[in-house]
Design a protein around this motif. Structure first.
Motif, PDB file in Angstrom:
ATOM      1  N   ASN A 188       5.869   4.505   0.278  1.00  0.00           N
ATOM      2  CA  ASN A 188       6.093   6.100   0.365  1.00  0.00           C
ATOM      3  C   ASN A 188       7.554   6.378   1.342  1.00  0.00           C
ATOM      4  O   ASN A 188       8.458   7.071   1.028  1.00  0.00           O
ATOM      5  CB  ASN A 188       5.178   7.016   0.587  1.00  0.00           C
ATOM      6  CG  ASN A 188       4.143   7.100  -0.482  1.00  0.00           C
ATOM      7  OD1 ASN A 188       4.497   6.426  -1.554  1.00  0.00           O
ATOM      8  ND2 ASN A 188       3.265   7.838  -0.368  1.00  0.00           N
ATOM      9  N   PRO A 189       7.338   5.841   2.703  1.00  0.00           N
ATOM     10  CA  PRO A 189       8.425   6.175   3.553  1.00  0.00           C
ATOM     11  C   PRO A 189       9.857   5.162   3.289  1.00  0.00           C
ATOM     12  O   PRO A 189      10.885   5.693   3.841  1.00  0.00           O
ATOM     13  CB  PRO A 189       8.178   5.763   4.925  1.00  0.00           C
ATOM     14  CG  PRO A 189       6.574   5.516   4.671  1.00  0.00           C
ATOM     15  CD  PRO A 189       6.397   5.206   3.410  1.00  0.00           C
ATOM     16  N   LYS A 190       9.648   4.300   2.242  1.00  0.00           N
ATOM     17  CA  LYS A 190      10.871   3.446   2.135  1.00  0.00           C
ATOM     18  C   LYS A 190      12.106   3.892   1.288  1.00  0.00           C
ATOM     19  O   LYS A 190      11.836   4.737   0.494  1.00  0.00           O
ATOM     20  CB  LYS A 190      10.491   2.264   1.546  1.00  0.00           C
ATOM     21  CG  LYS A 190       9.602   1.088   2.311  1.00  0.00           C
ATOM     22  CD  LYS A 190       9.217  -0.255   1.428  1.00  0.00           C
ATOM     23  CE  LYS A 190       8.702  -1.282   2.514  1.00  0.00           C
ATOM     24  NZ  LYS A 190       9.544  -1.697   3.329  1.00  0.00           N
ATOM     25  N   ASN A 241       5.954   7.861  -6.377  1.00  0.00           N
ATOM     26  CA  ASN A 241       5.335   7.478  -5.196  1.00  0.00           C
ATOM     27  C   ASN A 241       3.787   6.887  -5.616  1.00  0.00           C
ATOM     28  O   ASN A 241       3.191   5.904  -4.868  1.00  0.00           O
ATOM     29  CB  ASN A 241       5.147   8.167  -4.063  1.00  0.00           C
ATOM     30  CG  ASN A 241       6.652   8.230  -3.225  1.00  0.00           C
ATOM     31  OD1 ASN A 241       7.430   7.268  -3.722  1.00  0.00           O
ATOM     32  ND2 ASN A 241       6.896   9.104  -2.618  1.00  0.00           N
ATOM     33  N   SER A 242       3.294   7.755  -6.385  1.00  0.00           N
ATOM     34  CA  SER A 242       1.707   7.469  -6.764  1.00  0.00           C
ATOM     35  C   SER A 242       1.416   6.059  -7.427  1.00  0.00           C
ATOM     36  O   SER A 242       0.581   5.427  -7.392  1.00  0.00           O
ATOM     37  CB  SER A 242       1.237   8.686  -7.557  1.00  0.00           C
ATOM     38  OG  SER A 242       1.851   8.673  -8.769  1.00  0.00           O
ATOM     39  N   ARG A 245      13.047   8.650   0.984  1.00  0.00           N
ATOM     40  CA  ARG A 245      11.506   8.898   0.846  1.00  0.00           C
ATOM     41  C   ARG A 245      11.496  10.484   0.502  1.00  0.00           C
ATOM     42  O   ARG A 245      10.695  10.676  -0.339  1.00  0.00           O
ATOM     43  CB  ARG A 245      10.791   8.956   2.195  1.00  0.00           C
ATOM     44  CG  ARG A 245      11.644   9.515   3.285  1.00  0.00           C
ATOM     45  CD  ARG A 245      10.846   9.454   4.691  1.00  0.00           C
ATOM     46  NE  ARG A 245       9.534   9.857   4.607  1.00  0.00           N
ATOM     47  CZ  ARG A 245       8.434   9.521   5.726  1.00  0.00           C
ATOM     48  NH1 ARG A 245       9.043   8.974   6.754  1.00  0.00           N
ATOM     49  NH2 ARG A 245       7.343   9.910   5.441  1.00  0.00           N
ATOM     50  N   LYS A 289       4.076   3.553  -6.913  1.00  0.00           N
ATOM     51  CA  LYS A 289       4.555   2.749  -6.290  1.00  0.00           C
ATOM     52  C   LYS A 289       5.754   2.135  -7.033  1.00  0.00           C
ATOM     53  O   LYS A 289       6.093   0.928  -7.078  1.00  0.00           O
ATOM     54  CB  LYS A 289       3.696   1.659  -5.468  1.00  0.00           C
ATOM     55  CG  LYS A 289       2.756   2.050  -4.815  1.00  0.00           C
ATOM     56  CD  LYS A 289       1.849   1.214  -4.056  1.00  0.00           C
ATOM     57  CE  LYS A 289       0.994   0.548  -5.059  1.00  0.00           C
ATOM     58  NZ  LYS A 289       0.018  -0.402  -4.566  1.00  0.00           N
ATOM     59  N   ILE A 346       0.940  -1.202  -0.046  1.00  0.00           N
ATOM     60  CA  ILE A 346      -0.109  -0.001  -0.028  1.00  0.00           C
ATOM     61  C   ILE A 346       1.028   1.221   0.026  1.00  0.00           C
ATOM     62  O   ILE A 346       2.096   1.308   0.405  1.00  0.00           O
ATOM     63  CB  ILE A 346      -0.847   0.109   1.318  1.00  0.00           C
ATOM     64  CG1 ILE A 346      -0.249  -0.160   2.544  1.00  0.00           C
ATOM     65  CG2 ILE A 346      -2.076  -1.072   1.221  1.00  0.00           C
ATOM     66  CD1 ILE A 346      -1.087   0.083   3.661  1.00  0.00           C
ATOM     67  N   THR A 347       0.280   2.376  -0.455  1.00  0.00           N
ATOM     68  CA  THR A 347       1.051   3.673  -0.693  1.00  0.00           C
ATOM     69  C   THR A 347       1.872   4.021   0.703  1.00  0.00           C
ATOM     70  O   THR A 347       2.820   4.465   0.757  1.00  0.00           O
ATOM     71  CB  THR A 347       0.262   4.506  -1.366  1.00  0.00           C
ATOM     72  OG1 THR A 347      -0.254   4.135  -2.643  1.00  0.00           O
ATOM     73  CG2 THR A 347       1.172   5.955  -1.638  1.00  0.00           C
ATOM     74  N   SER A 348       1.139   3.822   1.815  1.00  0.00           N
ATOM     75  CA  SER A 348       1.482   4.545   2.940  1.00  0.00           C
ATOM     76  C   SER A 348       2.589   3.616   3.512  1.00  0.00           C
ATOM     77  O   SER A 348       3.280   4.201   4.589  1.00  0.00           O
ATOM     78  CB  SER A 348       0.318   4.441   3.969  1.00  0.00           C
ATOM     79  OG  SER A 348      -0.016   3.294   4.535  1.00  0.00           O
ATOM     80  N   VAL A 349       2.730   2.434   2.983  1.00  0.00           N
ATOM     81  CA  VAL A 349       4.039   1.695   3.411  1.00  0.00           C
ATOM     82  C   VAL A 349       5.151   1.882   2.340  1.00  0.00           C
ATOM     83  O   VAL A 349       6.241   2.028   2.707  1.00  0.00           O
ATOM     84  CB  VAL A 349       3.639   0.029   3.382  1.00  0.00           C
ATOM     85  CG1 VAL A 349       5.048  -0.705   3.470  1.00  0.00           C
ATOM     86  CG2 VAL A 349       2.750  -0.191   4.416  1.00  0.00           C
TER      87      VAL A 349
END
Length: 114
Positions: free
Chosen positions: A33-35, A76-77, A56, A79, A28-31
């Motif tokens: 994006n921070p990577k 990011n959008s 990130r 992934k 999922i995007t929230s996972v």
């Protein structure tokens, strides 16, 4: 379950270009994006080595051997992480792997002919 999927490898002549893509379809995007995302490569008989990484916030790091020729980027959008490879050399021949410091992709072969 495949977490990272690379594509874009192939056979190219020296001096040519390729763009590799690494998608994270199950993430999922929230996972995602921070990577920090990275590309590694492994040539036959050699150890796997870091090629490039991107945080990130977009900070990048490159191996000395590819500086000025390769560019790592991310969307990011979508992934997706990219590796634009220009001015390819025969010594760039290797299997290229995407890595998110948890999972590895299956790899995509890049072969540069002289």
């Amino acid at each position: 379950q495949v977490q990272l999927m690379e594509s874009g490898g192939g056979l190219v002549q020296a001096g040519g270009s390729l763009r590799l893509s690494c998608k994270a379809p199950r993430m999922i995007t929230s996972v995602f994006n921070p990577k920090t995302m990275a590309w590694y490569r492994q040539a036959p008989g050699k150890e796997r080595e870091l090629v490039a990484s991107i945080t990130r916030s977009g900070d990048t790091h490159y191996a000395d051997s590819v500086k000025g020729r390769f560019t790592i980027s991310r969307d990011n959008s979508r992934k997706t992480t990219y590796l634009q490879m220009n001015s390819l050399k025969p010594e760039d021949t290797a299997t290229y792997y995407c890595h998110d410091y948890s999972y590895w992709g299956q790899g995509t072969q890049v072969t540069v002919s002289s």
